[in-house]
Design a protein around this motif. Structure first.
Motif, PDB file in Angstrom:
ATOM      1  N   ARG A  59     -31.402 -16.232  -4.194  1.00 36.13           N
ATOM      2  CA  ARG A  59     -31.197 -14.785  -4.381  1.00 36.13           C
ATOM      3  C   ARG A  59     -32.466 -13.991  -4.122  1.00 36.13           C
ATOM      4  O   ARG A  59     -32.411 -12.796  -3.856  1.00 36.13           O
ATOM      5  N   ARG A  60     -33.627 -14.638  -4.251  1.00 35.77           N
ATOM      6  CA  ARG A  60     -34.864 -13.938  -3.962  1.00 35.77           C
ATOM      7  C   ARG A  60     -35.891 -14.940  -3.431  1.00 35.77           C
ATOM      8  O   ARG A  60     -35.743 -16.143  -3.598  1.00 35.77           O
ATOM      9  N   GLN A  94     -27.724  -6.896   7.029  1.00 36.19           N
ATOM     10  CA  GLN A  94     -28.422  -7.228   5.781  1.00 36.19           C
ATOM     11  C   GLN A  94     -28.997  -8.640   5.871  1.00 36.19           C
ATOM     12  O   GLN A  94     -28.289  -9.601   6.161  1.00 36.19           O
ATOM     13  N   GLU A 153     -32.223  -4.347   4.610  1.00 36.84           N
ATOM     14  CA  GLU A 153     -31.070  -3.848   5.372  1.00 36.84           C
ATOM     15  C   GLU A 153     -31.548  -2.938   6.507  1.00 36.84           C
ATOM     16  O   GLU A 153     -32.482  -2.143   6.328  1.00 36.84           O
ATOM     17  N   THR A 180     -30.998 -11.700   3.833  1.00 35.70           N
ATOM     18  CA  THR A 180     -31.244 -12.248   2.495  1.00 35.70           C
ATOM     19  C   THR A 180     -31.948 -13.597   2.644  1.00 35.70           C
ATOM     20  O   THR A 180     -31.848 -14.251   3.684  1.00 35.70           O
ATOM     21  N   TRP A 213     -38.700 -10.468  -2.712  1.00 34.83           N
ATOM     22  CA  TRP A 213     -37.720  -9.629  -2.028  1.00 34.83           C
ATOM     23  C   TRP A 213     -36.346 -10.280  -2.144  1.00 34.83           C
ATOM     24  O   TRP A 213     -36.218 -11.493  -2.241  1.00 34.83           O
ATOM     25  N   SER A 214     -35.314  -9.460  -2.132  1.00 37.20           N
ATOM     26  CA  SER A 214     -33.946  -9.988  -2.218  1.00 37.20           C
ATOM     27  C   SER A 214     -33.108  -9.586  -1.012  1.00 37.20           C
ATOM     28  O   SER A 214     -32.305 -10.376  -0.518  1.00 37.20           O
ATOM     29  N   THR A 215     -33.283  -8.343  -0.512  1.00 34.46           N
ATOM     30  CA  THR A 215     -32.552  -7.905   0.683  1.00 34.46           C
ATOM     31  C   THR A 215     -33.411  -6.957   1.505  1.00 34.46           C
ATOM     32  O   THR A 215     -34.232  -6.203   0.954  1.00 34.46           O
TER      33      THR A 215
END
Length: 392
Positions: free
Chosen positions: A104-105, A97, A48, A99, A44-46
């Motif tokens: 980044r992931r 959001q 929201e 993260t 996963w990266s984000t």
């Protein structure tokens, strides 16, 4: 229809959230978004979370700026103990959001979970169902996907403000000089006032305690008045009574009598005391000895006393021996004088009888009869009669 790869559940504190209401403190709460993986491992990266903003039934809050957000990811698979680490959370408009903290992931293993917390939420003023929109960016077998989910939460209508309670004094019985403090439990959404005897109108109070500027001098009942700012208004009345050990009364009227062992003067007086006994009353002075009664007139059926004297210390006085009475002069034991207009006496025992003036004649009594003297001296005087009838 595209399904989300992760599962989303909303919990709130309090549960459910209560809508804000005019005239009272804003309703505050916390929203927890629990993210779980019930399938297979994914990257996963984000994630929201879009919050509906406004005053309507479908809005969560009208003030997004009061919310503080944080995120935590818990790894339950890698070791013997779960490991929790922070997740980056930032706000853009009405979207929060999340993260990964590591880059980044990140990997989201089955059984792991993430909690996104929205604190200090000022709940919108209209009850209803608010829906949070969740958007996940997930890498699956087919590559990166963006999936949406709708997560609802309930806002109930505001409940009536709980009535204040436990209105109490810190001392139920006050001694002279004690300070009195009244306290109670109650919502800050009430305006509080206290009414008591002698106050022309209720006294406004801030906080949950209050002390009168002057302690009560006698038993006093205080009334707590709590009024809400809502429409319609809520109004509550609570009472508490404080007793005073030595009350001060302006006046006292008893219609059926007063039962008491004694009555005493006030602290500023001489503290003379009247004690009620089985046979009557006893009067004592401030030293505890027998006291004095002062009156203009007394109407009595009988008087039992050892002596009676005038008001001044050197006045004459009368004592009552067993055989009659004795008259004394100058506040001493020496014999005094009796002055009267007339008298009816069966027997008179006297050494002599004298006229009213010092130069008047006088009569003395001896064993053979009587002697007449003149000029207040022992010189024999004369007897003046119009007729003498002597019999032997």
């Amino acid at each position: 229809m595209t399904m989300t790869m992760l599962a989303y559940t909303v919990l709130t504190d309090p549960a459910p959230l209560e809508a804000s209401a005019d005239g009272r403190s804003p309703s505050m709460g916390t929203v927890y978004l629990v993210v779980t993986n019930t399938r297979k491992a994914v990257d996963w990266s984000t994630i929201e979370v879009k919050v509906p903003v406004g005053k309507g039934a479908g809005d969560l809050t009208q003030n997004i700026g009061t919310i503080t957000a944080k995120g935590e990811y818990t790894d339950t698979q890698s070791g013997t103990q779960p490991v929790t680490q922070s997740v980056k959370v930032r706000r853009q408009g009405n979207v929060f959001q999340a993260t990964p903290q590591t880059g980044r992931r990140a990997r989201f293993e089955p059984g792991d979970y993430m909690v996104l917390t929205l604190e200090n939420v000022t709940v919108a003023p209209t009850a209803g169902l608010a829906v949070l929109t969740v958007t996940e960016t997930i890498r699956a077998n087919t590559g990166w996907q963006i999936n949406d989910a709708a997560v609802p939460l309930v806002k109930t209508a505001p409940k009536e403000i709980p009535a204040p309670r436990d209105f109490r004094p810190d001392k139920a019985m006050l001694d002279d000089g004690d300070k009195l403090t009244l306290s109670w439990e109650g919502s800050a959404d009430f305006e509080y006032k206290i009414l008591y005897p002698g106050a022309p109108q209720p006294v406004p109070v801030t906080g949950r305690t209050w002390s009168p500027t002057v302690a009560p001098k006698r038993a006093t009942t205080y009334i707590l008045i709590a009024t809400s700012g809502t429409t319609p208004k809520q109004e509550h009345f609570l009472t508490t009574t404080v007793q005073v050990r030595n009350p001060i009364l302006e006046s006292l009227t008893a219609t059926t009598g007063i039962d008491t062992p004694w009555v005493q003067g006030t602290a500023n007086a001489t503290k003379g005391r009247v004690t009620f006994t089985g046979t009557g009353v006893e009067i004592t002075g401030n030293s505890g000895g027998q006291g004095t009664v002062t009156a203009d007139k007394a109407d009595l059926n009988g008087v039992n006393t050892t002596w009676v004297q005038g008001r001044n210390a050197d006045d004459g006085w009368i004592s009552f021996p067993q055989d009659g009475l004795r008259v004394h002069q100058n506040g001493r034991d020496e014999s005094g004088n009796v002055s009267a207009h007339g008298g009816h006496i069966d027997v008179v025992h006297a050494q002599r009888i004298h006229g009213q003036d010092p130069s008047d004649g006088w009569i003395s009594f001896w064993q053979h009869g009587l002697r007449v003297h003149r000029d207040g001296q022992k010189i024999f005087g004369a007897v003046t009669l119009s007729k003498v009838d002597l019999r032997r």
